[in-house]
Every structure is written in structure tokens, then in C-alpha cells.
Design an enzyme around this catalytic site. Structure first.
Site, PDB file in Angstrom:
ATOM      1  N   ILE A 175      40.327  45.861  33.842  1.00 29.37           N
ATOM      2  CA  ILE A 175      41.117  46.739  34.714  1.00 29.37           C
ATOM      3  C   ILE A 175      42.480  47.001  34.088  1.00 29.37           C
ATOM      4  CG2 ILE A 175      42.134  47.009  36.997  1.00 29.37           C
ATOM      5  CD1 ILE A 175      39.105  47.239  36.937  1.00 29.37           C
ATOM      6  N   GLY A 176      43.055  46.005  33.436  1.00 31.69           N
ATOM      7  CA  GLY A 176      44.343  46.195  32.784  1.00 31.69           C
ATOM      8  C   GLY A 176      44.303  47.288  31.733  1.00 31.69           C
ATOM      9  N   GLU A 234      49.484  40.963  33.429  1.00 30.74           N
ATOM     10  CA  GLU A 234      49.083  39.571  33.232  1.00 30.74           C
ATOM     11  C   GLU A 234      47.587  39.518  33.469  1.00 30.74           C
ATOM     12  OE1 GLU A 234      47.839  36.584  34.509  1.00 30.74           O
ATOM     13  OE2 GLU A 234      49.502  35.217  34.812  1.00 30.74           O
ATOM     14  N   GLU A 238      35.588  35.488  29.896  1.00 31.55           N
ATOM     15  CA  GLU A 238      36.191  34.783  31.033  1.00 31.55           C
ATOM     16  C   GLU A 238      35.212  34.794  32.209  1.00 31.55           C
ATOM     17  OE1 GLU A 238      40.434  34.610  33.367  1.00 31.55           O
ATOM     18  OE2 GLU A 238      39.512  36.582  33.134  1.00 31.55           O
ATOM     19  N   LYS A 244      50.328  47.060  46.654  1.00 33.09           N
ATOM     20  CA  LYS A 244      48.919  47.276  46.996  1.00 33.09           C
ATOM     21  C   LYS A 244      48.205  45.928  46.867  1.00 33.09           C
ATOM     22  CE  LYS A 244      45.191  47.931  45.865  1.00 33.09           C
ATOM     23  NZ  LYS A 244      43.867  47.286  46.248  1.00 33.09           N
ATOM     24  N   GLY A 290      45.467  40.716  36.946  1.00 30.83           N
ATOM     25  CA  GLY A 290      44.038  40.857  37.179  1.00 30.83           C
ATOM     26  C   GLY A 290      43.264  40.779  35.879  1.00 30.83           C
ATOM     27  N   SER A 291      42.102  41.375  35.864  1.00 30.08           N
ATOM     28  CA  SER A 291      41.206  41.266  34.709  1.00 30.08           C
ATOM     29  C   SER A 291      41.672  42.148  33.552  1.00 30.08           C
ATOM     30  CB  SER A 291      39.787  41.669  35.108  1.00 30.08           C
ATOM     31  OG  SER A 291      39.699  43.071  35.307  1.00 30.08           O
ATOM     32  N   THR A 292      41.262  41.769  32.353  1.00 29.59           N
ATOM     33  CA  THR A 292      41.592  42.548  31.165  1.00 29.59           C
ATOM     34  C   THR A 292      40.967  43.935  31.223  1.00 29.59           C
ATOM     35  OG1 THR A 292      41.837  40.564  29.806  1.00 29.59           O
ATOM     36  CG2 THR A 292      41.361  42.619  28.650  1.00 29.59           C
ATOM     37  N   CYS A 340      43.407  32.530  36.109  1.00 28.41           N
ATOM     38  CA  CYS A 340      43.435  32.985  34.720  1.00 28.41           C
ATOM     39  C   CYS A 340      43.796  31.873  33.746  1.00 28.41           C
ATOM     40  CB  CYS A 340      44.379  34.172  34.572  1.00 28.41           C
ATOM     41  SG  CYS A 340      46.042  33.855  35.195  1.00 28.41           S
TER      42      CYS A 340
END
Length: 483
Positions: A229-230, A247, A381, A171, A225-227, A281
Site C-alpha cells: 500500500i505504501g 512506515e 512479512e 482516516k 501500513g504495508s509496503t 511491523c
């Protein structure tokens, strides 16, 4: 005009709807991609499930190596074409875009080698009793690709997944769906690749990605991606206890000691800070300098920032392109403005250009000085060209300042003292620490984050093992001649 379709079960599927992509520097139309959703995702997972369960892909390491090598060759052959498309869709400077494609081919070749080098083991527990340890592919893998380095970050997950024997559903980010589809086509055009092993669905929203994370037939999610969303992915994946490789964000500190060559490294630090317009990142975000060299570093950084040529990625001489789109520019700019208002000293204000570039997604680099590590802009960030300069007096203070963060992705140490460099690197709570360099990542060496910068490792042998299960096969064969 370029058009990118879904790839499901070996076929490029017609679109039920379209979404446009425009050059973030000029607003010019680059192309459009098929805008799908849950129905396309389910079809892709079904195709991947059937291909994995019924084909010989998982047991064919030589075939997997052949396919991966052919993919790498195709990317290298078409590096100019793909680099141009990446620059047009993503805004990245053309030379950097082409280099991303070429380096990606090298990563794929590394995993092509590991496809035939995966080993298990044999343990003898008692006379005649053995346990064979087998490394097997985990199954169907869902790969969610970001937009900042879409070529390398797709291959960074897909290459080891394929080398391990998995099937995959990709995706891509909506912002870089065209280049993602173009890179995938160089793989799916390989006749030896079985239909359904690799699938891609595109969407302008998030419904398909959310369905992928929750889907019971997806055994693993690989996400960059971002923390924030993770964390949501990890929570959603817990319902099916699927493995996750994450990551995530970072706030890289660069520690510069008093014996460093300031004139030499200041431009390098600025380059590491504005790579991909700061949308990276591992970008250099906090520069910690020994007090005896602080003023010198401030002057050198100011000069280096002032020399950065901010222009469209396709323009000659450009060193930093636009942000990914106008929405990202405006969001990051607003956050930087808040930081400028609360920092101890604004050295270079940056901001939106007041010339013709204001109509593109351009944002000039900002540099501030501050010495409270708890400030939001030292902790958060900010995904753009924003640098914080800080002062320290002792080695212990530098380590404490750098470790005062919820992240732990990367850092760098700059010193001529080899023992001190390694000693400080050992004390930093980061997954990657560079000595007298910043931002170098290679296929041969694992990378990943501590704390809220992620789970699992990418690159290296561990990057392959993340896509494998370890199985024990027990057997009591007896002892020759006994009884």
C-alpha cells in the site's frame, strides 16, 4: 451501543450510513461507525485548509503546547475506559491495551515540549547580508492510521503534526474506528483547540483514503501500513509532489550469539514475536542462532511457545489475543500452512484452535526451522504469529543472512560482548537495532526503515521536522556606519 461519527470543522457530523464493529474474540457487537467517503473527505480537507490559512494556530506554539498537554492528561485520566474499548475492538490483551494509551500520553507530552523548542538559524554570507532560516508547518496533513496499534500510531503522527503547527485530516482503519474516534474526542473536547485544525472521517472502503492521497490541498501524507500500500500511496502522491512519510513492513531478525543466555532470552523473543498476535511491523520473525546453541534454543523456544495463553483480550491471564478479524485470521493461516509445507522442520504447527476458540479470530503461534534465506516465508512479512528459526556459524554469515531481505525496519542482537553487539548493529541495514532487547520504541529516539520499510522518520526531532518546511528569508541590511 457505541457510535462514532465523522469530525469535520469542529462538529461531529451525522452519518448517512453505518458500519458495525464486533469483538474479534467473541463476535459480540461493540458499536458502529459512520461510513463515509469522498464527500466527507473533501469537506474535512476544506475545513483543515481554512483553519490553517486563516487562523493563528501555525504561529501559536504556546497554544499548541497547551492543547497537547491537555490531550495527554485526558488520555491518561481515561486510560482504563479507552484500554477496555481498544481491547474489545482490536482484540489486544487488556493490560497491553491500557499500556498503549498511557505510553501515548507520554509521546504527546514529548511533542508538546518540542512545540516551543523548534529552532531556525541565521547565516551571514557577506557584510550586511543575512539569511534567516525558519522552520514552518507544512500545511494540511493527511494521516492514515492502521488498526494494530491505533492509539499510539495515530498520536505518533498527529502529535508532531500539531506541534509543528499543521492542521490534519485523519482516516482511521475501519477495524478500529471506534477507539480512534474516542481518542480524538479527548482532543476535540479541549476548548482551546480551534475548529477545523483536527478532522476525522471514517469509511469501510478505500475511496476517501485514495482521494486524500491525491487531493491537491493535502500537502503531506503520513501512513503506517504495508509496503504494498505504501508503494501505491507514493505513486499517487507523486501527481501533486506532496511529501510522504511511510512506515511500512518489516521482517525483523534476532541474532543470538554463542555467549547469550538462552533460557533467559527465549521467552523474550517469543514475546516479541507474538505481540499484538504477531500483527506488528517490528515483531521478531526470524531468530538466527549460533550453531553451538541451536539445539538449546530450539528446545527453549518450543517450551516458551507452548506456555503462551491464547485467549480473549478481556480474559484474565491472556497473553495473546485474537487476530484483528476472521478474514485476517484465514488469510494468515493459509499462508502459514504453505510455509509449514515447505519448511525444513515444523517444530510447533500452531493453527486455528480446535476448541471453542475456533469461532473467534484466534490463531495459535507456529514455529519452523529452515536455513534458506530465500524461502518465501523468510522474505515475506507474514503478519501473524509465525517464527522461523535459522542457524549460523560465523558473525559474517549472521550479518549476511539478516541483510538478505528487501526490508530494513528493525533487528536485534543478543550477546554479552559489547563490542561485537555494536559492531554487528552497525553492519545491519535496519533503521532500528536493539542490543539484548527487542521492540522498545520511545518518543525521544527516531525510528523508521531502510529500503522497502519506509521513508522518513517518526519520533524524536526528525519526527517533528517531517511536518515542517525550511524557509530562507534573505535580507541585505547594510553595515552600520558604512557610507
Amino acid at each position: 451501543m457505541l457510535e462514532a461519527l465523522h469530525h469535520i470543522g469542529g462538529d461531529w457530523r451525522p452519518a448517512s450510513g453505518w458500519h458495525e464493529r464486533r469483538d474479534p474474540a467473541t463476535g459480540a457487537l461493540v458499536g458502529r461507525f459512520a461510513d463515509g467517503g469522498v464527500a466527507e473527505l473533501d469537506a474535512a480537507v476544506d475545513a483543515a485548509r481554512v483553519a490553517f490559512d486563516t487562523g493563528a494556530w501555525a504561529q501559536s506554539p504556546r497554544l499548541r503546547q497547551t492543547v497537547l498537554l491537555a490531550w495527554a492528561d485526558a488520555l491518561e485520566r481515561d486510560a482504563d475506559t479507552l484500554g477496555t474499548l481498544l481491547s474489545q475492538e482490536n482484540g489486544k490483551v487488556l493490560g497491553q491495551a491500557r499500556n498503549e494509551v498511557v505510553k501515548t500520553a507520554s509521546v504527546i507530552r514529548y511533542y508538546a515540549g518540542l512545540a516551543r523548542a523548534s529552532t531556525g538559524g541565521l547565516v551571514e554570507m557577506a557584510p550586511g547580508e543575512f539569511a534567516s532560516m525558519l522552520r514552518e508547518p507544512i500545511g494540511v496533513v493527511g494521516i492514515i492510521v492502521p488498526w494494530n496499534a491505533p492509539v499510539s500510531l495515530m498520536a505518533r503522527s498527529l502529535a508532531p503534526a500539531l506541534a509543528a503547527g499543521c492542521s490534519a485530516v485523519i482516516k482511521p482503519a475501519a477495524q478500529t474506528s471506534l477507539i480512534s474516534a474516542a481518542v480524538l474526542k479527548r482532543l476535540t473536547d479541549i476548548a482551546a483547540l480551534p475548529a477545523g485544525i483536527v478532522n476525522m472521517i471514517m469509511e469501510s472502503g478505500h475511496a476517501a483514503a485514495q482521494r486524500m492521497v491525491a487531493h491537491p490541498d493535502v500537502e503531506m501524507i503520513s501512513f503506517t501500513g504495508s509496503t504494498a500500500i505504501g508503494k501505491r500511496i507514493m505513486a499517487a502522491a507523486s501527481e501533486t509532489l506532496k511529501r510522504v512519510s511511510l512506515e511500512l513492513g518489516g521482517k525483523s531478525c534476532c541474532i543470538v550469539f554463542e555467549d547469550a543466555d538462552i533460557a533467559d532470552i527465549a521467552p523474550k523473543l517469543v514475546g516479541a514475536a507474538i505481540a499484538i498476535s504477531g500483527q506488528q511491523c517490528v515483531a521478531a520473525r526470524r531468530i538466527l542462532v549460533h550453531g553451538s546453541r541451536y539445539d538449546e534454543m530450539k528446545a527453549a523456544l518450543t517450551a516458551a511457545v507452548g506456555k503462551i495463553v491464547v485467549a480473549g483480550g478481556m480474559e484474565k491471564g491472556a497473553q495473546m489475543g485474537p487476530m484483528i478479524d476472521l478474514a485476517a485470521r484465514d488469510t494468515v493461516h493459509a499462508r502459514i500452512q504453505e510455509a509449514l509445507a515447505s519448511s525444513a522442520e515444523v517444530i510447533v504447527p500452531g493453527g486455528v484452535p480446535d476448541d471453542a476458540r475456533r469461532d473467534g479470530a484466534f490463531l495459535l503461534p507456529s514455529l519452523v526451522a529452515h536455513n534458506d534465506t530465500g524461502a518465501f516465508f523468510c522474505q515475506e512479512e507474514i503478519f501473524g504469529p509465525f517464527i522461523v528459526l535459522e542457524r549460523f556459524e560465523t558473525e559474517a554469515e549472521a550479518v549476511a543472512m539478516a541483510n538478505h531481505t528487501s526490508f530494513g525496519l528493525s533487528a536485534s542482537v543478543w550477546t554479552r560482548d559489547g563490542a561485537r553487539g555494536f559492531r554487528v548493529a552497525r553492519a545491519l541495514r535496519d533503521g532500528v537495532v536493539w542490543l539484548n532487547d527487542h521492540g522498545k520504541l520511545n518518543a525521544e529516539a527516531e525510528a523508521g526503515g531502510y529500503r522497502q520499510s519506509g521513508l522518513g522518520r517518526l519520533y524524536g526531532h526528525e519526527g517533528l521536522h517531517d511536518f515542517q518546511e525550511l524557509k530562507q528569508v534573505y535580507q541585505n541590511v547594510g553595515v552600520a556606519g558604512a557610507g
